[in-house]
Scaffold this active site. Structure first.
Site, mmCIF file in Angstrom:
data_model
loop_
_atom_site.group_PDB
_atom_site.id
_atom_site.type_symbol
_atom_site.label_atom_id
_atom_site.label_comp_id
_atom_site.label_asym_id
_atom_site.label_seq_id
_atom_site.Cartn_x
_atom_site.Cartn_y
_atom_site.Cartn_z
ATOM 1 N N ARG A 143 13.301 4.242 12.441
ATOM 2 C CA ARG A 143 11.806 5.048 12.591
ATOM 3 C C ARG A 143 10.932 4.739 13.886
ATOM 4 O O ARG A 143 11.438 4.290 14.821
ATOM 5 C CB ARG A 143 10.996 4.717 11.029
ATOM 6 C CG ARG A 143 12.143 5.341 10.014
ATOM 7 C CD ARG A 143 11.216 4.960 8.881
ATOM 8 N NE ARG A 143 10.116 5.899 8.566
ATOM 9 C CZ ARG A 143 9.381 5.632 7.748
ATOM 10 N NH1 ARG A 143 9.206 5.015 6.787
ATOM 11 N NH2 ARG A 143 8.316 6.600 7.658
ATOM 12 N N HIS B 109 12.663 -2.821 1.839
ATOM 13 C CA HIS B 109 12.160 -1.518 2.120
ATOM 14 C C HIS B 109 13.115 -0.468 1.768
ATOM 15 O O HIS B 109 14.304 -0.517 1.733
ATOM 16 C CB HIS B 109 12.051 -1.197 3.752
ATOM 17 C CG HIS B 109 11.207 -2.455 4.158
ATOM 18 N ND1 HIS B 109 9.809 -2.337 4.304
ATOM 19 C CD2 HIS B 109 11.656 -3.578 5.198
ATOM 20 C CE1 HIS B 109 9.247 -3.383 4.930
ATOM 21 N NE2 HIS B 109 10.312 -4.006 5.341
ATOM 22 N N TYR C 77 11.380 8.330 1.168
ATOM 23 C CA TYR C 77 11.472 7.292 0.312
ATOM 24 C C TYR C 77 12.141 7.661 -0.960
ATOM 25 O O TYR C 77 12.028 6.955 -1.875
ATOM 26 C CB TYR C 77 10.063 7.221 -0.035
ATOM 27 C CG TYR C 77 9.129 6.523 1.317
ATOM 28 C CD1 TYR C 77 9.590 5.615 1.866
ATOM 29 C CD2 TYR C 77 8.078 7.291 1.764
ATOM 30 C CE1 TYR C 77 8.971 4.892 2.901
ATOM 31 C CE2 TYR C 77 7.380 6.735 2.794
ATOM 32 C CZ TYR C 77 7.739 5.818 3.447
ATOM 33 O OH TYR C 77 7.138 5.234 4.728
ATOM 34 N N ALA D 66 3.287 -0.789 4.793
ATOM 35 C CA ALA D 66 2.718 -0.932 6.031
ATOM 36 C C ALA D 66 2.176 -2.314 6.833
ATOM 37 O O ALA D 66 2.324 -2.618 7.773
ATOM 38 C CB ALA D 66 1.552 -0.016 6.466
ATOM 39 N N PRO E 37 0.740 -1.261 -0.027
ATOM 40 C CA PRO E 37 -0.024 0.006 0.202
ATOM 41 C C PRO E 37 0.827 1.242 0.051
ATOM 42 O O PRO E 37 1.786 1.272 0.391
ATOM 43 C CB PRO E 37 -0.951 -0.028 1.373
ATOM 44 C CG PRO E 37 -0.043 -1.075 2.127
ATOM 45 C CD PRO E 37 0.426 -2.064 1.196
ATOM 46 N N ASN E 38 0.254 2.262 -0.963
ATOM 47 C CA ASN E 38 1.090 3.743 -1.012
ATOM 48 C C ASN E 38 2.060 3.809 -1.623
ATOM 49 O O ASN E 38 2.584 4.627 -2.108
ATOM 50 C CB ASN E 38 0.931 4.220 0.500
ATOM 51 C CG ASN E 38 -0.254 4.125 1.318
ATOM 52 O OD1 ASN E 38 -0.976 4.927 0.849
ATOM 53 N ND2 ASN E 38 -0.114 3.610 2.372
ATOM 54 N N ARG F 4 5.533 10.757 -2.530
ATOM 55 C CA ARG F 4 5.055 10.489 -1.198
ATOM 56 C C ARG F 4 6.253 10.767 -0.095
ATOM 57 O O ARG F 4 7.170 9.992 -0.352
ATOM 58 C CB ARG F 4 4.478 9.065 -1.006
ATOM 59 C CG ARG F 4 4.247 8.680 0.399
ATOM 60 C CD ARG F 4 4.433 7.085 0.322
ATOM 61 N NE ARG F 4 4.018 6.365 1.595
ATOM 62 C CZ ARG F 4 4.453 5.332 2.159
ATOM 63 N NH1 ARG F 4 4.770 4.543 1.203
ATOM 64 N NH2 ARG F 4 4.126 4.909 3.338
ATOM 65 N N GLU G 290 12.709 -9.710 1.797
ATOM 66 C CA GLU G 290 11.846 -8.365 2.600
ATOM 67 C C GLU G 290 12.872 -7.210 1.782
ATOM 68 O O GLU G 290 13.855 -7.105 2.214
ATOM 69 C CB GLU G 290 11.808 -8.245 4.007
ATOM 70 C CG GLU G 290 11.394 -7.087 4.585
ATOM 71 C CD GLU G 290 11.142 -7.402 6.300
ATOM 72 O OE1 GLU G 290 11.765 -8.320 6.782
ATOM 73 O OE2 GLU G 290 10.650 -6.325 6.803
ATOM 74 N N ASN H 113 7.946 -5.784 -0.999
ATOM 75 C CA ASN H 113 7.865 -4.707 -0.084
ATOM 76 C C ASN H 113 6.345 -4.493 0.354
ATOM 77 O O ASN H 113 5.719 -3.979 -0.417
ATOM 78 C CB ASN H 113 8.319 -3.527 -0.841
ATOM 79 C CG ASN H 113 8.411 -2.169 0.311
ATOM 80 O OD1 ASN H 113 7.892 -2.331 1.359
ATOM 81 N ND2 ASN H 113 8.813 -0.964 -0.226
HETATM 82 C C1 DQA Z 1 8.290 1.137 3.898
HETATM 83 C C2 DQA Z 1 8.727 1.143 5.339
HETATM 84 C C3 DQA Z 1 7.071 0.871 5.886
HETATM 85 O O1 DQA Z 1 7.255 1.219 7.304
HETATM 86 C C4 DQA Z 1 6.011 2.003 5.362
HETATM 87 O O2 DQA Z 1 4.875 1.669 5.889
HETATM 88 C C5 DQA Z 1 6.032 2.011 3.899
HETATM 89 C C6 DQA Z 1 7.368 1.797 3.146
HETATM 90 C C7 DQA Z 1 9.650 1.134 2.927
HETATM 91 O O3 DQA Z 1 9.926 0.776 1.628
HETATM 92 O O4 DQA Z 1 10.446 1.937 3.360
HETATM 93 O O5 DQA Z 1 4.789 2.353 3.233
HETATM 94 O O6 DQA Z 1 8.002 -0.482 3.354
#
Ligand code: DQA
Length: 144
Positions: free
Chosen positions: A109, A102, A24, A79, A11-12, A19, A100, A76
């Protein structure tokens, strides 16, 4: 036959580029996909690159990765990383190497980002390297 690595984004991440760029970076998800296609060609792999805002869709795509004989998955989960037992169970169920990924480093964080259900079953993690982390993760996947 050329091996395929699924690259699944949660998501997002469709909003990357605009964003919170200070966290990011300024690359869009399309930029990351294009960069990763080049890297995949270099490594002799194919990638299937996707994004969804829906948890169950990520579960379905993990199942699909196994059903279609994918070599590995870069995930990825955004959240959902920090909340989803369903993703943890799916990763365990598919018995494929899941890495995984990110962009940021969640461990540096807010405390609610310090738990990773994905990390409880992933074989490796790449975090805090921005968009380049996807390329680093793909190189790890190539070595499996
Ligand atoms: C994320 C880190 C997560 O904590 C966050 O909710 C994201 C992006 C990252 O790529 O840094 O949406 O996965």
């Amino acid at each position: 036959m050329i091996d395929t690595v699924f690259v699944l984004n949660g998501p997002n991440l469709n909003l990357l580029g605009t964003r919170e760029p200070e966290i990011y970076g300024s690359a869009t998800l399309a930029d990351i996909e294009a960069m990763l296609q080049d890297k995949a060609r270099e490594l002799g792999l194919a990638i299937d690159f996707r994004q969804t805002n829906h948890e169950g869709v990520l579960v379905d795509w993990l199942h699909e990765a196994r059903a279609t004989g994918a070599k590995a998955v870069l995930l990825n989960a955004a959240a959902y990383t920090h909340t989803s037992i369903a993703l943890l169970d799916a990763i365990k169920a598919i018995e494929l190497p899941v890495i995984e990924v990110h962009l940021s480093d969640p461990a540096t964080r807010e405390p609610f980002r310090h738990i990773s259900y994905v990390g409880m079953a992933a074989v490796a993690e790449v975090k805090g390297l921005g968009a380049n982390g996807y390329a680093v993760a793909l190189a790890k996947a190539a070595a499996f």
